[in-house]
Motif scaffolding. Structure first.
Motif, PDB file in Angstrom:
ATOM      1  N   MET A   4       1.103  -1.168  -0.435  1.00 15.45           N
ATOM      2  CA  MET A   4      -0.014   0.136  -0.173  1.00 15.45           C
ATOM      3  C   MET A   4       1.437   1.190  -0.231  1.00 15.45           C
ATOM      4  SD  MET A   4      -3.377  -0.414   2.337  1.00 15.45           S
ATOM      5  CE  MET A   4      -2.934  -1.335   3.399  1.00 15.45           C
ATOM      6  N   ILE A   5       0.529   2.440  -0.745  1.00 15.10           N
ATOM      7  CA  ILE A   5       1.038   3.254  -1.196  1.00 15.10           C
ATOM      8  C   ILE A   5       0.894   4.058   0.599  1.00 15.10           C
ATOM      9  CG2 ILE A   5       1.313   5.208  -2.720  1.00 15.10           C
ATOM     10  CD1 ILE A   5       0.533   3.805  -4.941  1.00 15.10           C
ATOM     11  N   GLU A   6       1.716   5.023   1.145  1.00 11.98           N
ATOM     12  CA  GLU A   6       1.543   6.381   1.995  1.00 11.98           C
ATOM     13  C   GLU A   6       1.451   7.605   1.348  1.00 11.98           C
ATOM     14  OE1 GLU A   6       0.944   5.870   5.266  1.00 11.98           O
ATOM     15  OE2 GLU A   6       1.247   4.487   5.577  1.00 11.98           O
ATOM     16  N   LEU A   7       0.803   8.549   1.011  1.00 13.99           N
ATOM     17  CA  LEU A   7       0.359   9.440  -0.287  1.00 13.99           C
ATOM     18  C   LEU A   7       1.220  10.744   1.534  1.00 13.99           C
ATOM     19  CD1 LEU A   7      -2.847   8.198  -1.744  1.00 13.99           C
ATOM     20  CD2 LEU A   7      -0.642   8.858  -2.954  1.00 13.99           C
ATOM     21  N   THR A   8       1.143  11.541   0.640  1.00 13.71           N
ATOM     22  CA  THR A   8       1.444  13.272   1.183  1.00 13.71           C
ATOM     23  C   THR A   8       0.633  14.074   0.247  1.00 13.71           C
ATOM     24  OG1 THR A   8       3.622  13.658  -0.476  1.00 13.71           O
ATOM     25  CG2 THR A   8       3.678  12.146   1.348  1.00 13.71           C
ATOM     26  N   GLY A   9       1.417  15.387   0.240  1.00 16.66           N
ATOM     27  CA  GLY A   9       0.671  16.508  -0.096  1.00 16.66           C
ATOM     28  C   GLY A   9       1.164  16.421  -2.004  1.00 16.66           C
ATOM     29  N   GLU A  10       1.755  16.069  -1.281  1.00 18.77           N
ATOM     30  CA  GLU A  10       3.587  16.158  -3.585  1.00 18.77           C
ATOM     31  C   GLU A  10       2.914  15.085  -3.946  1.00 18.77           C
ATOM     32  OE1 GLU A  10       4.934  16.286   0.739  1.00 18.77           O
ATOM     33  OE2 GLU A  10       4.673  18.230   0.544  1.00 18.77           O
ATOM     34  N   THR A  11       2.890  13.626  -3.690  1.00 21.47           N
ATOM     35  CA  THR A  11       2.326  12.533  -3.911  1.00 21.47           C
ATOM     36  C   THR A  11       0.884  12.395  -4.286  1.00 21.47           C
ATOM     37  OG1 THR A  11       2.129  10.867  -2.131  1.00 21.47           O
ATOM     38  CG2 THR A  11       4.561  12.138  -2.940  1.00 21.47           C
ATOM     39  N   PHE A  12      -0.251  12.864  -3.965  1.00 26.54           N
ATOM     40  CA  PHE A  12      -1.669  12.908  -3.967  1.00 26.54           C
ATOM     41  C   PHE A  12      -1.823  12.596  -5.379  1.00 26.54           C
ATOM     42  CE2 PHE A  12      -5.984  13.021  -4.081  1.00 26.54           C
ATOM     43  CZ  PHE A  12      -6.186  12.478  -3.330  1.00 26.54           C
ATOM     44  N   ASP A  13      -1.372  13.959  -6.461  1.00 26.45           N
ATOM     45  CA  ASP A  13      -1.942  14.109  -7.519  1.00 26.45           C
ATOM     46  C   ASP A  13      -1.848  13.135  -8.561  1.00 26.45           C
ATOM     47  OD1 ASP A  13      -3.554  15.889  -6.690  1.00 26.45           O
ATOM     48  OD2 ASP A  13      -2.725  18.300  -8.051  1.00 26.45           O
ATOM     49  N   GLU A  14       0.094  13.060  -8.371  1.00 27.31           N
ATOM     50  CA  GLU A  14       0.611  11.845  -9.528  1.00 27.31           C
ATOM     51  C   GLU A  14      -0.352  10.622  -9.377  1.00 27.31           C
ATOM     52  OE1 GLU A  14       2.814  10.780 -12.400  1.00 27.31           O
ATOM     53  OE2 GLU A  14       2.227  13.014 -11.973  1.00 27.31           O
ATOM     54  N   GLN A  15      -0.042  10.162  -7.722  1.00 26.00           N
ATOM     55  CA  GLN A  15      -0.087   8.855  -8.189  1.00 26.00           C
ATOM     56  C   GLN A  15      -1.533   8.504  -7.766  1.00 26.00           C
ATOM     57  OE1 GLN A  15       2.234   7.649  -4.570  1.00 26.00           O
ATOM     58  NE2 GLN A  15       3.539   6.805  -5.839  1.00 26.00           N
ATOM     59  N   VAL A  16      -2.698   9.599  -7.819  1.00 28.06           N
ATOM     60  CA  VAL A  16      -4.482   9.335  -7.201  1.00 28.06           C
ATOM     61  C   VAL A  16      -4.825   9.676  -8.743  1.00 28.06           C
ATOM     62  CG1 VAL A  16      -5.939   9.330  -6.105  1.00 28.06           C
ATOM     63  CG2 VAL A  16      -4.271   9.048  -4.708  1.00 28.06           C
ATOM     64  N   LEU A  17      -4.299  10.691  -9.074  1.00 30.00           N
ATOM     65  CA  LEU A  17      -5.418  11.667  -9.840  1.00 30.00           C
ATOM     66  C   LEU A  17      -5.342  10.719 -11.367  1.00 30.00           C
ATOM     67  CD1 LEU A  17      -5.850  15.291  -9.041  1.00 30.00           C
ATOM     68  CD2 LEU A  17      -7.136  12.537  -8.102  1.00 30.00           C
ATOM     69  N   ARG A  18      -3.999  10.397 -11.018  1.00 32.43           N
ATOM     70  CA  ARG A  18      -2.880  10.287 -12.554  1.00 32.43           C
ATOM     71  C   ARG A  18      -2.842   9.301 -13.083  1.00 32.43           C
ATOM     72  NH1 ARG A  18      -0.369  14.768 -11.097  1.00 32.43           N
ATOM     73  NH2 ARG A  18      -1.588  16.452 -12.599  1.00 32.43           N
TER      74      ARG A  18
END
Length: 107
Positions: A4-18
Motif C-alpha cells: 500500500m502506498i503512503e500518500l503525501t500532499g506532494e504525491t497525491f495528484d500523481e499517484q491518485v489522480l493520474r
C-alpha cells in the motif's frame, strides 16, 4: 506483504489522480480505532486485487488540505478514484464482504 502506498500532499495528484487503475484512498489517523480495524481488511484486498485496484493511505491529520478538498468529514473515509474523479465515498469501517460489494460496480 503489503505494498500500500503512503500518500503525501506532494504525491497525491500523481499517484491518485493520474493513476492507471482505480485507486482506493484510505483517509485515516493514528488516534482512530475504526481506522485500525479496517487496516488489515484493506491489506487483504490490496493483495487480492493487485493489478486491478491500487490502495493508498493518507493521514488526514498530516494532510488536512487534501481531506478538506475531497469532503472528508470523518475517519476512516475511503474514496475510490477513477479517471481522476471520486467515483465512490465510503465513510466508516466496513466488513470485507460489504466493502467488496460496495466496490464491485466500480472495478
Amino acid at each position: 506483504m503489503t505494498t500500500m502506498i503512503e500518500l503525501t500532499g506532494e504525491t497525491f495528484d500523481e499517484q491518485v489522480l493520474r493513476g492507471g487503475t482505480p485507486v482506493l484512498v484510505d483517509f485515516w489517523a493514528e488516534w482512530c480505532p475504526p481506522c485500525r480495524m479496517i487496516a488489515p481488511i484493506l491489506e487483504e484486498i490490496e493483495t487480492e486485487y493487485r493489478g486491478r485496484l491500487t490502495i493508498a493511505k493518507l493521514n488526514g491529520d498530516n494532510h488536512p488540505g487534501i481531506a478538506q478538498r475531497y469532503g472528508v468529514m470523518g475517519l476512516p473515509t475511503l474514496n475510490l478514484y477513477r479517471d481522476g474523479q471520486v467515483a465512490l465515498q465510503i465513510v466508516g469501517a466496513r466488513s470485507k464482504r460489504r466493502l467488496l460489494a460496495d466496490l464491485a460496480p466500480h472495478l
